[in-house]
Design an enzyme around this catalytic site. Structure first.
Site, PDB file in Angstrom:
ATOM      1  CG  ASP A   1      -2.053   0.919   1.203  1.00  0.00           C
ATOM      2  OD1 ASP A   1      -2.313   1.491   0.131  1.00  0.00           O
ATOM      3  OD2 ASP A   1      -2.705   1.095   2.248  1.00  0.00           O
TER       4      ASP A   1
ATOM      5  CD  GLU B   1       0.056   5.832  -3.812  1.00  0.00           C
ATOM      6  OE1 GLU B   1      -0.667   4.861  -4.055  1.00  0.00           O
ATOM      7  OE2 GLU B   1       0.405   6.162  -2.645  1.00  0.00           O
TER       8      GLU B   1
END
Length: 988
Positions: free
Chosen positions: A569, A572
């Site tokens: 998770d 980015e």
């Protein structure tokens, strides 16, 4: 002097603050007023040398706030010698505006008796005029930052002309601006090389590259590359793993032609040879190539355009009316902005129903505008323009060709195709157990339980809370005896606040120097994220030490929690502070002159690290959108090593082209809302285009409390997403499917059908893993000549044959479904659907999702169970749905289920099945998995049998245990015991 940006709101530091110490320079003779200067160097290290290196003008000013370094708007774009100028304004009183209004060129000169206003048909300086040769739909925005005035527009050499077309730009580029060819295209062993020289028009953002090169490579008969780059200076190019092959010689029989022209400026066209249709036409103009601003525009053959991501698009087929979408990985709840992944890939259907696709291989912050030409305008702020075209022409062949280039999708383990249960906010082991128990008690299959960060100790990777989750290791082991695997979440950052020697992931990371670095390449990047009361460092997963460290930590953690897969998770990468705890330097990497307006945030580093930070792959500015792919790639290795060499599965939040070669995806933090249910269908279809077929969403929604009806409908459709997981967020009410009797019934019904059809789904994954293509498929991919399918995004297919028509509207008890021109049989009873080439209203009460099988296909099945650990040994079957000619075909792939590379190593069974002339034939194509001989076909259903069989023969021997229903035309052959590794015939 070092100047930091310490807040998202503090986006610029005025250079006038520091310029008092700068040496005064002499201003060149330019007619540019102070208030008209366009800043070319707003950063803290401004100097005359730095300014002029960008091709800009240096002229100190006594007026506060006026830039000393600015773009020269007085350049002369004409190549006509002064002595050859033809006066365009012979009368007195000529001005730039009056000259340009006549469509002429204004170039002041110190040479006497030379006209300043003259004619040049090869170039335009724009002006406040409406050109007759640029249609409103063809306009290329000359002021993409918005807020243009007529004066600002004309200063850039562009046209200012209002339009009645909604959202059409009023400030737009003359098509003659851009580049021109130097000489003719030169043939090369791979294709062509073209030298280009920039037309001398006003710069948009400075640092233009005057001479660029175009390399055209005929890679394969169906793949064409067009690479536009700076031949004299190395620029960042996206690394691909595996690399896209570039053969040494051109393909012998390409499906495409490419042509070049200098009118009105350099452009190229990609043409389909078989039809002559122009697929990609850049004669619309707009080519720009500067250090931090690159752009092209192109017409497309139709408005049937799909792809580009990641965002929550309003529909699967794009709205071409000036809609702009940003692409730059971002930690953002699901919405119509740039989200977690970056996928600059699109497909287009031409008027003949043939499809092509194109990849724009760039990982910088970027955006694309859909135009009603129809066409697109693409902008990015770094790298090169690297385009790959995939000629198809069938939609599925386009995706096969694309995934052949970027890496075929990973083969998931069989168990990963079962149902997954999860939530952020169990908070205690007892609550997790209760959800699992409710699911089992309701008779709902479950193969995987997920653990989110709430089971960690203070949100630290590679820990579990010994109080709230006491006994978790034993529980994970106990789950496996019930056939339930465990997937743990991991974040890419490591808390740095633990006492020395007490937190091995940090200590080992320090020892191995594995962290993302600040711009000095030495100091670890420090930010804030989930770990409580401490800052974090970020692993550099592209670094050899970083990869080895990550694998080591996963292997060590598996000794405590015996996970079976990884869910990565926040990759980015995400940060809860803008840039870092120190702020970011005021430089061109953190504050580029142009930030794509469709990329969210007031600064580019909002919600992530400073973009001048350093990683092994390069500067964060360039490689930001690769971080998730890189982490997924090393996590796949980590999971396999941790689980003793098992295939495992990786679920990643961020992705880039090629990610699907290593991992699956989910669509991120959605809402418990009906429109998000609908958009989840669009999302999973798009990610199948992007080469990530193992894809799902947070079923029933992540944010907000769900409702019984919404959750029931979402569980029904989510049961047919390839990654099927119910998950929700911290603080919201439980929503596991066993909570409501109605949701339990709907979930049980849909998931038991899923489990029955897992052999078919697994076979589809084998096909895309070995040959590419999609698993979840829009109807238009199977029926590209049927224009009615182009806008359908509430129905979808498993492969070519299994149609899902979910209810996505609150309160509905029926659904309007489209049935293309083929036979369609109702899945539950094999009855032929009367609608054909038309819509039909289907009754769909709360616990029912309409499902159909397409005639002409054979689907393998297996008796379901509450886990694939048990179902994989159950009797199997075949459903043969006959087409208009009484034919059908299908296949079955079977292997050990979680051994890596079984296809590559030949350790699998592959059977093929066909029906012709009232005979079903089973053949063994590959028999490399001996354990498959323990499985048997027990039933065969044949749908669409027009007349009562006089007898049934199995391998030539009469068979008595069958039934035929004359009303439904279903032939049910039962009590078979055909070993699946045997060839056979069944006739009737």
């Amino acid at each position: 002097m070092e100047v930091f940006i310490t807040s998202v709101l503090t986006t610029f530091v005025l250079l006038s603050f520091a310029r008092g110490a700068l040496a005064q320079g002499n201003c060149p003779p330019l007619n540019v007023q102070d208030d008209s200067r366009r800043d070319c160097y707003p950063w803290s290290d401004g100097s005359q040398a730095n300014c002029e290196a960008r091709g800009c003008v240096w002229c100190p000013s006594e007026t506060a706030g006026v830039p000393w370094c600015f773009i020269d708007d007085e350049v002369c774009p004409s190549q006509i010698p002064e002595s050859s100028r033809s006066d365009c304004y012979p009368e007195s009183g000529a001005t730039r505006d009056l000259c340009v209004a006549r469509g002429c060129v204004w170039c002041p000169t110190s040479t006497p008796n030379i006209p300043w206003c003259f004619s040049d048909g090869a170039i335009s300086m724009g002006g406040q005029v409406c050109p007759v040769d640029v249609a409103d739909d063809d306009r290329v925005d000359c002021f993409p930052t918005n807020g243009a005035s007529p004066e600002q527009c004309v200063a850039k050499g562009c046209y200012w002309c209002q339009s009645s077309v909604q959202d059409a730009p009023w400030c737009f580029l003359p098509p003659s601006h851009g580049y021109r060819m130097n000489g003719n295209p030169v043939p090369t062993p791979k294709g062509y090389r073209v030298d280009l020289q920039r037309v001398n028009t006003p710069s948009w953002y400075g640092a233009d590259v005057a001479a660029i090169q175009v390399d055209v490579e005929f890679h394969t008969d169906s793949r064409l590359r067009v690479k536009i780059y700076d031949p004299f200076n190395n620029r960042y190019e996206v690394p691909m793993f595996p690399a896209i092959p570039s053969p040494p010689s051109q393909a012998p029989n390409p499906l495409y032609d490419i042509t070049f022209s200098n009118s009105p400026s350099f452009n190229f066209k990609v043409i389909r040879r078989s039809t002559g249709i122009v697929l990609f036409d850049t004669s619309i103009g707009g080519l720009q190539f500067a250090d931090q601003f690159l752009q092209f525009a192109a017409r497309l053959p139709s408005s049937n355009v799909f792809g580009f991501g990641e965002t929550m698009h309003p529909a699967f087929k794009h709205n071409m009316n000036w809609k702009t979408y940003g692409m730059f990985g971002r930690d953002e709840p699901v919405s119509q902005t740039n989200l977690y992944g970056t996928h600059p890939f699109f497909t287009t259907l031409d008027p003949n129903g043939d499809m092509f696709g194109a990849l724009i291989l760039n990982s910088n912050a970027q955006e694309v505008t859909m135009t009603p030409a129809p066409g697109l305008i693409y902008r990015t702020i770094g790298g090169i323009l690297d385009l790959y075209f995939f000629l198809g022409p069938q939609p599925e062949s386009v995706i096969s060709q694309y995934t052949e280039a970027i890496g075929h999708p990973v083969m998931p383990p069989y168990w990963a195709l079962g149902f997954h249960l999860s939530r952020y906010g169990y908070n205690t082991l007892d609550n997790m157990k209760a959800a699992v128990d409710r699911t089992k008690a309701a008779g709902i299959p479950q193969d995987v339980q997920h653990g989110d960060i709430d089971y960690f100790e203070r949100n630290l990777d590679f820990t579990y809370d010994p109080v709230r989750f006491a006994g978790l290791p034993d529980y994970v082991r106990a789950l496996k005896t019930d056939g339930v695997r465990f997937i743990t979440l991991l974040d890419p950052f490591i808390g740095i606040g633990e006492p020395p020697g007490s937190y091995p992931p940090f200590d080992r990371g320090e020892a191995l120097n594995v962290w993302v670095k600040e711009s000095d390449g030495v100091t670890p990047a420090e930010a804030v994220c989930w770990p409580e009361n401490m800052n974090v460092y970020y692993g550099d997963y592209g670094h050899a030490n970083g990869g080895n460290w990550w694998i080591e930590q996963c292997v060590n953690f598996h000794d405590t929690i015996e996970f079976d897969g990884l869910w990565v998770d926040m990759n980015e990468p995400a940060s809860f502070v803008a840039g870092s705890v120190k702020g970011c330097f005021n430089n061109k990497w953190n504050l580029p002159l142009y930030k794509p307006r469709a990329v969210s945030g007031s600064v580019i580093f909002e919600k992530t690290l400073c973009t001048d930070y350093q990683m092994a792959l390069g500067r964060h500015y360039d490689v930001h959108s690769l971080y998730g792919r890189t982490m997924a790639q090393i996590s796949q290795q980590a999971a396999q090593q941790s689980t003793g060499g098992k295939r495992s599965i990786i679920i990643s939040r961020s992705s880039f082209p090629g990610s699907g070669h290593y991992s699956g995806r989910w669509l991120g933090d959605n809402q418990s809302a009906w429109n998000h249910l609908y958009h989840s269908v669009i999302g999973v279809l798009e990610f199948n285009l992007f080469g990530l077929p193992f894809i799902g969403c947070d079923i029933c929604g992540f944010f907000q409390d769900t409702t019984m009806e919404l959750c029931a409908r979402w569980m029904e459709v989510g049961a047919f997403f390839t990654f099927s997981r119910n998950h929700n967020g911290l603080g919201w009410a439980d929503q596991d499917p066993g909570l409501w009797p109605e949701v339990a019934a709907a979930s049980r019904e849909a998931l038991l059908i899923r489990y029955t059809l897992l052999p078919y789904l697994y076979t589809l994954f084998h096909e895309v893993h070995s040959s590419g293509g999609t698993v979840l498929r829009p109807l238009l991919h199977e029926f590209p000549s049927d224009a009615s399918t182009y806008t359908i995004d509430t129905q979808f297919l498993w492969g070519p044959a299994f149609l899902i028509t979910p209810v996505v509207t609150q309160g509905a008890t029926s659904v309007n479904g489209y049935f293309p021109d083929a036979r369609w049989y109702r899945y539950r009873d094999g009855v032929l659907e009367p609608a054909r080439g038309n819509y039909a209203t289907i009754t769909a009460p709360l616990e029912f999702i309409p499902l159909h099988v397409r005639g002409g296909y054979i689907l393998p099945t297996q008796e379901p169970a509450l886990s694939t650990m048990f179902s994989r040994s159950n009797p199997m079957g075949l459903i043969a749905a006959l087409d208009d000619n009484g034919n059908a075909a299908g296949s079955l792939f079977w292997d050990e289920g979680d051994t890596p590379d079984t296809y590559e190593n030949g350790q699998y069974f592959l059977g093929s099945y066909s029906v012709s002339q009232r005979t079903l034939t089973g053949a063994v194509d590959v028999n490399g998995y001996p354990a498959a001989s323990s499985l048997q076909f027990a039933t065969v259903l044949v749908w669409g049998v027009a007349s009562q069989p006089s007898q049934v023969l199995v391998n030539g021997v009469p068979w008595s245990t069958y039934s035929y229903d004359v009303g439904t035309q279903v032939l049910d052959i039962s009590q078979l015991a055909i070993t699946i590794t045997s060839s056979f015939t069944i006739s009737w």
